[in-house]
Design an enzyme around this catalytic site. Structure first.
Site, PDB file in Angstrom:
ATOM      1  N   ASP A   1      50.446  13.673  -2.695  1.00 31.02           N
ATOM      2  CA  ASP A   1      50.248  14.562  -3.838  1.00 31.02           C
ATOM      3  C   ASP A   1      51.626  14.943  -4.378  1.00 31.02           C
ATOM      4  O   ASP A   1      52.374  15.680  -3.731  1.00 31.02           O
ATOM      5  CB  ASP A   1      49.477  15.805  -3.380  1.00 31.02           C
ATOM      6  CG  ASP A   1      49.075  16.718  -4.534  1.00 31.02           C
ATOM      7  OD1 ASP A   1      49.732  16.664  -5.589  1.00 31.02           O
ATOM      8  OD2 ASP A   1      48.125  17.501  -4.355  1.00 31.02           O
ATOM      9  N   HIS A   2      51.950  14.457  -5.579  1.00 31.70           N
ATOM     10  CA  HIS A   2      53.299  14.648  -6.127  1.00 31.70           C
ATOM     11  C   HIS A   2      53.561  16.096  -6.544  1.00 31.70           C
ATOM     12  O   HIS A   2      54.694  16.455  -6.873  1.00 31.70           O
ATOM     13  CB  HIS A   2      53.519  13.706  -7.310  1.00 31.70           C
ATOM     14  CG  HIS A   2      54.895  13.122  -7.344  1.00 31.70           C
ATOM     15  ND1 HIS A   2      56.009  13.804  -6.899  1.00 31.70           N
ATOM     16  CD2 HIS A   2      55.349  11.903  -7.751  1.00 31.70           C
ATOM     17  CE1 HIS A   2      57.082  13.042  -7.043  1.00 31.70           C
ATOM     18  NE2 HIS A   2      56.706  11.879  -7.552  1.00 31.70           N
TER      19      HIS A   2
END
Length: 435
Positions: free
Chosen positions: A404-405
């Site tokens: 998850d950036h």
């Protein structure tokens, strides 16, 4: 008359598909007798009867979807779970229904829906076979005493249908005899005419998106829509890991346990998740807070006949290698048979996807919402690599880490993979942190 409504089966479930009724109108049920199977986005759940009495009507039939609170079945002259007799025209069942050793409260109010047309009684596997063969189940004669159509009934129907369409031996002989009587002079003339064969338009087939495949689609849509994905790739020399597994396999087999690579990889992941706690976290989107999980529940992507499931090894940090392997064996078998409880298919904090077990060399995994990362390991296979200026053959394992950036950047993902490679290539370090 007493109604039974679809109870809340937990895990935020809003609807379920009726897989199979095990009773029919007119049957008399005992208290807690299993009466139907429903499929949620997690598992196939058996629902027992909350009363003892006679079935008068089934409202939602096999293959149909019901929402929580919908009336599924009507009973007559029933006895409730607490032992009291219900009165005629009593509306809704109350109390709780035990489903797979867990109690779920049934709603107290619902709008009744009209009864639907009775469908041909057949299990999902039978319906699937009939669909693939283009067989109308209403034309198939059931052989089972309950009136259900079996797989053998469908196959028998197909064989009989084929036999009825083949020309008989006598008819074939008559055709050949008439052809022999034709004058030879007609042959050239006949060859001058082009025989036109009408082409029947091919019709596309449509099939509703339902069952587990529908739930998977919804889950993947939510994950992809909600989480900004990024993926880091690498590969690791798996020679030391393979050597360790071969050394431990005989001892595991003596204890009746089959040792695969996954338990070893989970053992290597636990200290890594403690070292990089953000990978075992989740994002509370409503409050905009990062939740660091202190429990280590490892999900393992597993193939089932209907699609991919993620059974969960709970508290993996407290289990020995043998316990991990034994738990995994149970979960994988249950996932394939769709017999796992809801608690065994939810609550993971990090997911491991062994795409190599599916025959894949590598792949880009999609994060299992609401987790923040997932690690895919590919098939261990020999590759030519350069070491100290020489080209040698080594057993290499591809790695793909999706993250998850919003919470994890590329540098952190690279550090995570580098540390994981170090542990895989030197698995003896497990001895230092063994529980």
């Amino acid at each position: 008359m007493q109604e039974f409504r679809l109870p809340d089966l937990g895990e935020g479930m809003q609807e379920a598909e009726v897989v199979e009724w095990l009773v029919k109108p007119g049957d008399t049920l005992k208290l807690d007798q299993t009466m139907l199977k429903v499929e949620t986005d997690k598992a196939v759940v058996e629902i027992p009867s909350p009363v003892a009495g006679r079935v008068t009507e089934i409202r939602v039939h096999d293959g149909q979807t019901a929402k929580v609170g919908d009336v599924l079945i009507l009973f007559e002259n029933t006895t409730s779970a607490d032992g009291g007799s219900s009165k005629p025209s009593q509306s809704v069942t109350s109390g709780s229904v035990a489903v797979q050793s867990k109690n779920f409260s049934a709603p107290n109010a619902v709008t009744q829906t009209p009864a639907t047309k009775q469908r041909v009684l057949a299990a999902p596997a039978v319906r699937k076979l009939a669909f693939e063969l283009g067989v109308d189940l209403e034309k198939v004669t059931p052989s089972l005493p309950s009136g259900r159509v079996s797989i053998e009934d469908v196959r028998t129907y197909v064989e009989q249908d084929k036999a009825s369409t083949l020309p008989s031996t006598s008819s074939t002989a008559q055709v050949e005899e008439k052809a022999a009587e034709q004058p030879v002079s007609q042959a050239p003339s006949a060859m001058m005419h082009k025989i036109e064969h009408p082409v029947t338009p091919v019709q596309d087939e449509r099939q509703p998106l339902k069952g587990l495949r529908k739930r998977i689609a919804e889950h993947m849509e939510r994950s992809w829509r909600t989480i900004p994905h990024a993926t880091a790739f690498d590969e690791v020399d798996g020679d030391a890991l393979a050597t360790l597994r071969e050394a431990l396999k005989p001892a595991a087999e003596k204890r009746g346990v089959r040792l695969t690579y996954i338990p070893l990889l989970i053992k290597l992941l636990i200290p890594l998740l403690k070292e990089f706690p953000i990978f075992n976290a989740s994002l509370d989107e409503e409050n905009r807070e990062i939740v660091y999980r202190r429990s280590y529940h490892i999900g393992v992507a597993t193939a089932s006949p209907e699609g991919l499931l993620v059974p969960v090894i709970r508290n993996a940090d407290h289990l020995t290698l043998i316990e991990l392997a034994s738990n995994l064996e149970h979960l994988v078998e249950g996932a394939k048979k769709r017999t796992l409880a809801l608690s065994e298919l939810s609550g993971s904090t990090f997911t491991l996807n062994n795409v190599g077990s599916f025959g894949g060399g590598s792949g880009t995994p999609i994060i299992n919402y609401p987790e923040v990362a997932i690690l895919a390991v590919g098939r261990l296979q020999d590759k030519a690599v350069v070491q100290q200026g020489s080209v040698i053959v080594r057993p290499m394992m591809p790695l793909a880490l999706s993250f998850d950036h919003r919470l994890i950047d590329g540098a952190m993902a690279g550090a995570f993979l580098a540390r994981f490679k170090e542990l895989v290539e030197n698995p003896q370090q497990l001895m230092l942190d063994m529980v």
